[in-house]
Each structure stands twice: as C-alpha cells, then as structure tokens.
Design a protein around this motif. Sequence first.
Motif, PDB file in Angstrom:
ATOM      1  N   VAL A 787      36.441  -7.892  30.344  1.00 56.40           N
ATOM      2  CA  VAL A 787      35.883  -9.221  30.597  1.00 56.40           C
ATOM      3  C   VAL A 787      36.912 -10.040  31.359  1.00 56.40           C
ATOM      4  O   VAL A 787      38.040 -10.225  30.889  1.00 56.40           O
ATOM      5  N   TRP A 795      33.809  -5.342  27.421  1.00 57.08           N
ATOM      6  CA  TRP A 795      32.398  -5.657  27.601  1.00 57.08           C
ATOM      7  C   TRP A 795      31.533  -4.987  26.538  1.00 57.08           C
ATOM      8  O   TRP A 795      30.541  -5.546  26.094  1.00 57.08           O
ATOM      9  N   PRO A 922      32.114  -8.818  34.259  1.00 58.94           N
ATOM     10  CA  PRO A 922      32.629  -7.467  34.007  1.00 58.94           C
ATOM     11  C   PRO A 922      33.747  -7.121  34.977  1.00 58.94           C
ATOM     12  O   PRO A 922      33.795  -7.590  36.114  1.00 58.94           O
TER      13      PRO A 922
END
Length: 936
Positions: A787, A795, A922
């Motif tokens: 992240v 994530w 992401p």
Amino acid sequence: MTDNVERVHFDPPSGAEDTWWGRYAAELGQMTSTARGALRTDCAYIVERGLLGAGSPDVATWPQSRTRTGLVMGSVQSGKTASMFGVTALALDHGIDIVVILAGTRLSLWRQTYERMVEQLDAGEEGVAKARRRLLCPAPGVVLGGASGTLDGTYRLPSAQVRRKLTQKQPLIVVAMKQTDHLYALGRELRQSVFGEVAQLNRAVHMLVLDDEADDGSVLDAVVEQSLSPLSPALKQVPRAIADLWEPRSSGAPDNLFATYIGYTATPQANLLQEDHNPLAPRDFVISLRTPLDVGIPAQPADPNAPRSSTYPEPNGINSYYTGGEVYYARGAKAGLCLELAGEPDEDLADSIRAFLIAGAIRLHWASTNTPALMGPHSIRGVDFALRDDVRAVSPPTQSMLIHPSADIGAHFATAEDVLVWAGAQDRAAARNLLTSGNAQLPLDLIAKMRSEEPLWEIWIDRYQASSTAIATEFNVMNPRPVPTWPTVRAILEAEVIPGTRVSVVNSDAEADDRPEYKPVFDEAAQRWRAAPDLSTVFVSGNVMARGLTLEGMTTALFRRSSANPFADTQMQMQRWFGYRGDYIELCRVFATRQQIELFGAYHDVDEALRQGIAARMAGDAPSPVVLHGMSFLATGKIANVGRVPLCPGAKPFITLINGGQTPDPNERLVAELFAEPSVDVSVGRATRGRALDRTLSLSEAADLLDSFSFESYAPGNDSRLAELWQQVRARVDATLPLPPGTRFYNAPSPTSGTASDARFECPYAIAAYLRLWEASLTRAVPGLFVTGVPSGRWALADLSAKQLHQPRFSVGIRYGDGESITDGALAGLGFNIRATRKALNAGGDLDTTWGSNDPNAGPLDYRGDEFFDYYHRGEVLPATARTTPWRPQGSHGQILFYINKRPRQAHPVVAVGVCIPAGGPEQFAATRAGSLIAA
C-alpha cells in the motif's frame, strides 16, 4: 469458463505395479487419494512440458547445446522430494537412460535424500530383481553404512555394467552430494566409464539431472559476480561442476548425449534472476507445484493442462492440509499461531518451552486415547524390541521444537545451555557437559519448578482451547479435538514429557549432533531395536536447520534471529514450522518480534504472487514470472546489483512526452472535448490560475483519458519489458478473482511503421495501467501488492470495503501560463481565454521543466503550487503533510492538470500533462536483472 466443481479421486491412476511409477506409488500410503492424484498430475506435467517439452532428444528440435534447463517451485517442507522422485519414476517409465539426483550440499541432506530414495523410489529388498532393473550409484552400504573410501570409489560405475544396462535400456541412477569434490569425482567417472559406452550406441541417450535445493550452491555468487568477468575461472564452482556432468566443452560428452536439468526449490528468486552465463539458469520452462488446502481449483489427474491454482481442495479435511504461510499469517491469525515476543529474553525462552512441553503432553493424550498401547517418550527409552515394526507400533508421536537464535554457532550452544539452566541444570558448565555427552535430557528439577509456577503453565490450556475453537471456525472442522484439563496434562508432563525430552544442538560444529533422528535405531551388539532418539526434542540451530532437513512433529519455534537487510528467500527457508501439521495445527506456535512476524507475512505474500505468476505462465497467459521485493526487504542476496522497479508511477508523475507542434496536436482536441462540459475559473490571490472541470473522473475514466493521448514519436506497443510486467500483474489479479474477458491494464499504441519506441514508466499508458490496477484491486486481495504511503502495508490485508469507500476521484484542470492566448484550433472556441505556458524543451524534444511554480512558504492567500491546483478549486485547506511527504493523504482526490504549451516560433500549441496520485493505492517492487526474463 473455469470448472470449479470439486472432484474427489478415490483411485487415481497409479500405473501398473511393475512400472517405476507403480512401485513408487505403492510406497505413498500415507497420502490421501486426492494428494496422490495431484502429485501424479504435477509430475506428469513436469515430464511432458519440461523433460520432454522439446520432444524426444533430437538435434533438429532441441537447442544447439543439446541441453534444456528448467525450474520447479515447491513450498517449504511441502513434498518437493516426493515430486522429484515421482518425476524420476515417470521419466524412467519413459525410457530416460541416466538420472542424477543432486541431494543437498551437506552430508546429512545427502544421506536423508538417499535413504528416502532407497525406501520409496527404489523400494524392495536388495537382490537380483533390483539389480536387473537399474544400476544404482553409490551402493547403499557406501552412503548409509558409513563405509570409508575415496570419492572416486564412491561413484564407481563399472564399464561392463554400464554397457549392459544401456544396451538393455535399463537406467543408471546416481544420487550425488552437491559439493565440488563429489561432483568432480562423478564427472571423472562419467568420462571414464559412461561416455564411451554412450558413444557406441546407435541412438540418443537422455540424461536427467534433478537438483534438490537448487538455489543453494547452484547460483553464481553475488560477491564474485561483482568483481570478476563472467568467464573467469575463479567463478563459483558448483554450477560449473554440475554443468560439466554433460557439457561437451569440458567433459567430452558424446554427440548423442542430451541432458535436461531441473532445479527444485521453494525459493527460486535467485534462480530466476541469475545471469545467463550461469549454465543452470532456467531457460526453457518454469513450473509450480500445488499444496492441499480447502480452496483452489481441483487437481485433475486426467488433464495436466487444466487450470491451476497454488492450492487444491483436499476433501479429507484439515488433517491432510499443508500448513504454510496462508495458515500461519493469514487464516490462522485469529488462532494466535504467531506470538509477539515480550522483549524479556529469559521469559520469552521459558514461555516458549512451556508451550512446547504442554503441546507435547496434549498430543500424547490424543494419541493414547486412540491407541492405548502407546508408550511415552520417557517410558519407551531403554526398552528394546525384536522387530522395528514393534517399536513403531508403540512409539509416541514425534514432538520437535526449534530455537533459532542467530547464525553464530557459539550462540547455539549458549542458548542450549540457557534452556538446561532454566530447566534446573546446576550451572552452565554442567549444562555444557550434558550437551557434549549427547544425552542432554531436561533435568527432573523442572517438575518441581513447574509445580511452583503452575499458573504460568496452566494458562496454555486456555490458549490452546481458544486456538482449537478459532481453527475449527476458520476451517469448518465439525468435531474439533478437545483439549484435556490441566490436571491430565500435568500428570503427562511429569510422567513422560519432561523426563522424556532432550536438548540438541544441530550445526556445523564438531561437537554438535549430526541431524535429527526420528527412526528406530538397531543395536548391532544386542541385535535389538530401540526407539528413535528424537521423539521429544528441543533443537537449537541456525543455518544448518534452515535448509532441507525436516523437523517432524514440530509444534513450537522461537525465532530470535534478526537482520538489518533481510532477504526473502533466505528467511523463507528458515520457516521450518511449515509442513503437513493440520492434525495438530492448533498447538503450533511461532514466537518472534512483531517486525519479524510482519516480515514473514510479507514474504509469504510475495511468494504467493510469484507462484501465481508461474502458474499463469504455465497456462500461457503471462510472460516470465516476476520476482518481487518488499517495501522493507529484498528478494535475494545471492545475486549482485538487483534493481527495484516500482509499479506505481509515484505521487506526482509529470509526463515529459510532448508533440512537436509543427502540426496540430491531436491531444488538443481531447482537452477541448472534455472542457466543453461545465467548468469554472480557479483564482488565487487576485490572479486567475486556470480552469477546472466541474465534475471529477473515476479511476477508470481517468485511465481512459490518459490512454487516449497520442504522440508522433512515441508508440511502444505491447511487446516491451514494461508491457510484459503489466501482463504478469494482470495475470496475478485475474488469478485472485477472474477479470472480464479481454481485460488489459496496459494499452500502449503500436507503431504504424518502423520499430517500437522504448517504453517509459512515466507515460500516459503506464499511469493508466496503474489506475486500472487500482480499480481492479478494490475487489481483490491481490498477493504481492503493498500500500503506497503505508510502511509495511500489505494489500492482501487491507479492508477492501474501506478502500472502495475512499477510492480517489480525479479533478481535471488547465493551468494557464504567461504566454500568448490560444486563438485558433480546438481550444479557441471554449468560451474562456487560455494563455499558453512556455515550458522549455531538452535536446531530445521532451519537456525540460515539469510542474510549475512551487512556493513552500506560501501564505493562506498565496499560491502554493500547481500540485495543489485542485485544492484551490474546491476551496479546501492544503493537506497538513504537504511539507513532509509528496503523497496526498489516503482518501484524497487525485488530479490531472493540463498545460497548453506554445514556444516562440512554434506553429501549433501542444498539450502537456501532470498527474497527482493519492496514497493508499497498490504497489509492487519488481526485482530486475539482465537475463531474468525467460525466453518463450
């Protein structure tokens, strides 16, 4: 459409009993029928796509080198050796002439693998029948009997026997230690006794070389690579010595010898990244094995080409599951399988040993309930038996603990002394004497110690009961095993577990034990059998135990090791608590620091991502698998100068690509069509700074806009390294949850003529791909993604509902400059005056300047800079973190800001664009190295 209907195979194909596979399968009685079917399917795939992927050996279809190289990725303690033997069996049934199994870099691993091979692949009593079907080298007495002799004698292959076997199409099977002296001795014997006989045959001869733990010793050394030429004779010798077993350049191998090299490892990062001058680099195929769990696509023995996932459903339930990272760091988190160290070394050591001993007592109680005749680890000691089966019938379940203090050998002995002193040894000298005697039993004083501090022991009954409930809920266990009461456990501790447990140091020191011993021992003098020495053992070890050696019945690990520069592959191998521990997983515990537990979880995440990438390549949906780093670790330390390539274009990428302006810019019409919609001026400090669109764009709308850009001198197409990277990412997202058919993240235009442009990471198409990935990831816990803006954020652990709620929308603006007004073209008729910017160009025709004015000291009525243009449009206060991080806060808007650029004497205005991206998206970090992509 993928068929996700579960299939249960009670009688998977196993071959006739007189085949190699048939005999091998008969020795796999401990496997469920589904597991045997999955094993055979994977082995068949490796043989068909890897070993025989180029057809039968032939100069017309094989590489010019007459060699194929590939890699098989398994999981730590998951059954790689079973696969290796299965591939050997099927290969022999296909008529392979010579099989060489490279069985580890240490004597203990060589002997362990050889012993399993003799028991399973080459099963049966020694005699004429065995001798007729193969030539085995070395002989069992040489490896297992400890007979002394030269290495040349160890690998002796009599020419007459070799000639007879090859003529009769009967195989030569060699199990060699992966050490230079052993390899050179084997190479000499092949040249002296085998290659001459091969050359006399009027047919192709196929050699299969299987390299167990292929990332250990078989990768060129990072330090050497940094300083020496790839052709230097001082390069690491093991890879060269392996290749010399078949390469004509050095071994004089005959023209009719063809070789297939298959490396097996659970941590293939270095193998995939190594330079092409390593002859063992996997050039032809990469294959991933599967493990049993309660999810995944069912293994279909009849169809090795069926869709694959990293796990397959095992209908027999949790007792037959592989318990790896998914269990320990994800689904078993609520069961408390990983415990953070309290920071008090003495108490952490004590609590972990209590956990281990109590788990052993509970397991012994469970086993004795089902088999009342079982003895305990204390009562069976000293009892002898006439037959080995008699010992096995009454032996208790094996119980192991691993304490991993550091790589330092001295620390191993010191820690083992700590265990014994805590348990009641008089002092460190007495503890050391026990260790050097080879019989370091826990002192009986520990029983009195336990009685004096019962609450510290009894609390583990509650903890294990809570774990049992959590595991039953997560894995749908209908009848969880009841945890016995404390009085019952205490009695077992006193009578069997404490007096029956020993401490063992396993490392390379001469005073340490050789390796764990879990099998009954035959007393030659008495001609009687005795129980295995390690029925209940606390092992203290380091790097020796971090590779290949199996810890049976392991419930407890105390991991004290730390590293300032951790490497994923090395620390994945250290996780010896992985394995088939489903029948007691609620009793398993890993004690480590919070940082280390988070690292273990992240390693698992990128490991799963790599596994999915390999599976996608096997299905033909992706290019070569991408090796990933993490935010706080590198993939491997075995390879020098490995790069880190992020996926996210950054917090504020500015696209320096721009058209020349000698002809009308097609991007001008894109902006004009967009701003034909309602928009307003943006004024700050009595000056109009530009224009902003009233509406905002979603992630996909922003991606579509950026993909619509076109450039007269930039068309990279979809065959670049960058395009391959995005294909791999898309395949991994699709493996997590299928995407709509035809979905592509990266959509770069191809050239209408000439060669494709070099792909750029900061271009509209790469940024658009990232935004599409972000949108797709809002509904998928994609492994291998982190992240942005969140240290150690993964994530796969993110709250996707919150991610959906706070997904960014993009404001769109035009920033005015101080140049001439745009009076013609598509932008002239919008109803508001656009003044052009006059950004400079470099010699290559790209913008030489990017974002406009930036004043970090701007007051409330001043203009902070173009990166915050949309904040002024919305009338919002600038983020408090603006001076400390380039990232916009999670949940913020993003921004697409256009500049209409026109230099003096430029015929037409052209469009430049910058993008601001909030944190919370992401991210991945691809490891790059020349030669890392495998040719299709």
